[in-house]
Design an enzyme around this catalytic site. Structure first.
Site, mmCIF file in Angstrom:
data_model
loop_
_atom_site.group_PDB
_atom_site.id
_atom_site.type_symbol
_atom_site.label_atom_id
_atom_site.label_comp_id
_atom_site.label_asym_id
_atom_site.label_seq_id
_atom_site.Cartn_x
_atom_site.Cartn_y
_atom_site.Cartn_z
ATOM 1 N N ASP A 76 -36.966 18.574 4.350
ATOM 2 C CA ASP A 76 -37.774 17.492 3.806
ATOM 3 C C ASP A 76 -37.575 17.322 2.298
ATOM 4 O O ASP A 76 -38.532 17.335 1.534
ATOM 5 C CB ASP A 76 -39.256 17.805 4.137
ATOM 6 N N GLU B 141 -38.832 28.112 7.510
ATOM 7 C CA GLU B 141 -39.220 27.456 8.756
ATOM 8 C C GLU B 141 -38.084 27.300 9.759
ATOM 9 O O GLU B 141 -37.883 26.207 10.321
ATOM 10 C CB GLU B 141 -39.879 26.099 8.468
ATOM 11 N N TYR C 240 -50.501 23.840 7.755
ATOM 12 C CA TYR C 240 -51.054 22.553 7.324
ATOM 13 C C TYR C 240 -52.275 22.152 8.147
ATOM 14 O O TYR C 240 -52.441 20.977 8.469
ATOM 15 C CB TYR C 240 -49.944 21.487 7.382
ATOM 16 N N GLU D 78 -47.059 28.031 2.100
ATOM 17 C CA GLU D 78 -47.267 26.587 1.986
ATOM 18 C C GLU D 78 -48.616 26.214 2.573
ATOM 19 O O GLU D 78 -48.952 26.633 3.690
ATOM 20 C CB GLU D 78 -46.176 25.789 2.734
HETATM 21 C C1 GCB Z 1 -42.944 22.221 5.368
HETATM 22 C C2 GCB Z 1 -41.623 22.454 4.706
HETATM 23 C C3 GCB Z 1 -41.486 21.683 3.407
HETATM 24 C C4 GCB Z 1 -42.047 20.287 3.588
HETATM 25 C C5 GCB Z 1 -43.518 20.402 3.927
HETATM 26 C C6 GCB Z 1 -44.195 19.050 4.145
HETATM 27 O O1 GCB Z 1 -43.384 22.954 6.189
HETATM 28 O O2 GCB Z 1 -41.337 23.809 4.508
HETATM 29 O O3 GCB Z 1 -40.142 21.650 3.035
HETATM 30 O O4 GCB Z 1 -41.851 19.481 2.481
HETATM 31 O O5 GCB Z 1 -43.677 21.146 5.080
HETATM 32 O O6 GCB Z 1 -44.719 18.486 3.203
HETATM 33 O O7 GCB Z 1 -44.156 18.567 5.270
#
Ligand code: GCB
Length: 592
Positions: A162, A414, A469, A504
């Site tokens: 991403d 990931e 997330y 993250e």
């Molecule tokens: C993730 C990735 C990261 C993305 C992020 C997102 O899990 O490791 O590279 O930018 O999520 O914002 O979706």
């Protein structure tokens, strides 16, 4: 690999500046041997920089394939009888280099340095032409992986990470001199016995017979604190001043290659005396538990793309300090060496990541068939990819092994990790990393698709690094439900008895968008989201750190999930604080 330095026996000259540049739209440059003379129809392009955003031209931004760079350099007259080396701090993702008509280098991998001994091809005092073809194609056998597919209107590059596939000469280019007999590598491992620091060093040298090595350790004022004789040894430093998070105290190891009374070559390595160790659910630096506060970052800024820039370097570290961060992860690739040098001096802790991101086809790439590929198979990520990945790890460790700021190696972000194929792929890479460096813990950032119980790779890691997330990609807008689900998963991970870093957590936030009842995308939601996460982390003892995703907004490929890039930054792309910055500053400064 040693950085170019000026020492009493060495010199270096930067090739940074405006180079000639040409897009190889039809992919004919190699056949037509464009290195054989002045690059026709070229325009100027800054080095270092990504070329993509410098010109307002979609054909440049979205180009797939080769681009050509060319410059000339006059080899200093005083370098007669010296060994002359041409070094690229990086070229993304691969490059071939010619000096005049001669190919001198060929390197795979966009984030580590490469160099060539060009002594035989240069004449001190004379000019030489440097031509480089840089290629940005991601394949199943590159790190990171990708695939180019033929769409109806032409080729399309698909990848499963991403961030925008910036390319070009992203870091500095050097011509440097060393004596013919020279120091070729130095490895330093530090330790501590009571108040005495130990510096174990090993020097590799190329050269003839009759050479000896001396090592002198100096403190920050230049006073000699220890001396060693021989290519390897252990120096003792009574009452050593340790390198600590927040206090990057550095000694300097002066290594000399000597023949009798003559100094043949000299090199200097900064040394921070510190230890790193995982014990139970703690990561100890100098025997004391360390709690990570900070971010996953990117090398990303307007116009420059991934081009290294000292202005952004100093500014970003000043913002880390302002907000009370003590660490960051070099998500998702090794950063410019200047970054680690700065962190060493600033006492900022680094999780150093190799560019193995997107080894997971379940993570919605974009492209005609993005969802159709298995991650691991003979035709996709395979044995050959693993060898490229292994080489990327070797180059990472070789480059960064002496930085006290680096305390963890992250060997992937990931990846698919819930299949037997993933397990078989990763087990040897963990073993390799430990063999290359037995002194630092090794981990990888685990994805939500492989939760506790499903992940088959985590058992190889010394430390658990989780990207989650809850409240954003799942339970969107429902922080109450997110909190329960997140705590349940985290408590399950805690039963493994390893330290956990949340590498993250984040929510896309459009700076300036406000809402009284926190709605996704608003600044208030980002604040509420972070607060929810912090409640969860603070209730699980094994959690030893939090890295918000992301430090700043950054560029991505286009897609319906992204509005002018990824907006999970706590700072905007031009580094203005969102409301969340003030929340983090309060929380982290109170802890620090
Ligand atoms: C993730 C990735 C990261 C993305 C992020 C997102 O899990 O490791 O590279 O930018 O999520 O914002 O979706």
């Amino acid at each position: 690999m040693l950085r170019p330095l000026s020492t009493p026996t060495r010199d270096h000259r930067s090739l940074n500046g405006l180079w000639q540049f040409r897009l190889d739209t039809d992919g004919v440059g190699r056949d037509q041997q464009w290195w054989r003379g002045r690059l026709a129809r070229a325009r100027q392009m800054p080095v270092p920089a990504s070329y993509n955003d410098v010109l307002p031209d979609a054909a440049v931004r979205d180009h797939i394939g080769d681009v050509w760079y060319q410059t000339t350099v006059r080899v200093p007259r005083g370098w007669a009888d010296q060994r002359v080396v041409l070094r690229f701090d990086s070229a993304t993702h691969r490059a071939v280099v010619w000096l005049d008509e001669v190919q001198v280098a060929d390197h795979e991998g966009g984030y580590t340095p490469f160099e060539a001994d060009v002594t035989g091809y240069v004449v001190p005092g004379q000019e030489v032409r440097v031509t480089v073809v840089v290629n940005n194609v991601l394949t199943w056998q590159s790190i990171p992986p990708g695939v180019v597919e033929q769409a109806a209107s032409g080729p399309r590059q698909t990848y499963w990470h991403d961030f925008f596939n910036y390319a070009g000469i992203h870091r500095s280019v050097w011509l440097y001199s060393t004596p013919v007999d020279h120091v070729s590598d130095v490895t330093v491992v530090t330790g501590r016995e009571g108040s005495t620091g130990t510096v174990r060093y090993r020097v590799e040298a190329s050269g003839g017979s009759g050479l000896d090595v001396t090592a002198v350790l100096r403190d920050d004022d230049g006073a000699v604190v220890a001396r060693g004789l021989g290519a390897a040894g252990v120096l003792s430093v009574p009452d050593a001043r340790l390198w600590r998070p927040g206090e990057g105290y550095l000694y300097a190891l002066d290594v000399e290659l000597v023949r009798g009374a003559d100094v043949v070559d000299s090199y200097r390595v900064p040394v921070g005396i510190r230890t790193v160790e995982v014990r139970g659910t703690r990561l100890l630096i100098n025997g004391e538990p360390f709690h990570f506060r900070g971010f996953g970052k990117h090398e990303d800024s307007a116009v420059r793309g991934k081009g290294h820039d000292d202005v952004m370097l100093v500014h970003d570290f000043a913002l880390l300090d302002w907000i009370g961060a003590n660490s960051f992860r070099t998500s998702h690739y090794p950063y410019a060496e200047e970054v680690y040098e700065y962190a060493d001096r600033a006492g900022v802790v680094i999780i150093d990541e190799v560019a193995a991101v997107g080894l997971n086809t379940a993570l919605g790439g974009s492209g005609p068939r993005a969802g159709d590929y298995p991650t691991f198979s003979a035709a996709t990520v395979n044995e050959r990819t693993r060898e490229v990945h292994a080489q990327a790890i070797r180059e990472l460790v070789a480059r960064d092994k002496n930085h006290p700021s680096v305390v963890i190696w992250s060997i992937a972000n990931e990846p698919e990790s819930d299949t037997a194929a993933a397990r078989a792929y990763f087990e040897p890479l963990f073993a390799l990393t430990r063999e290359l460096d037995p002194t630092r813990p090794v981990g990888f950032a685990n994805v939500a698709l492989a939760p506790h119980g499903a992940c088959l790779v985590s058992e190889f890691a010394d430390i658990l690094m989780l990207n989650r997330y809850y409240g954003w990609y799942t339970n969107t807008g429902d922080l109450a439900e997110a909190e329960l689900a997140w705590r349940t998963e985290l408590e399950a991970w805690a039963t493994d008895g390893k330290p956990i870093i949340i590498t993250e957590y984040g929510a896309d936030t459009l700076a300036g968008l406000h809402s009284t009842a926190p709605q996704p995308w608003s600044e208030e939601y980002q604040v509420a989201y972070l607060e929810m996460n912090h409640r969860v982390f603070d209730s699980v003892d094994a959690v030893i750190g939090e890295h918000v995703w992301n430090f700043a907004d950054f560029a991505t490929r286009s897609g319906v999930m992204r509005v002018d890039g990824n907006k999970k930054g706590v700072f905007t792309r031009d580094r203005r604080p969102k409301s969340a910055a003030f929340l983090l500053r309060r929380r982290w400064r109170a802890q620090g």
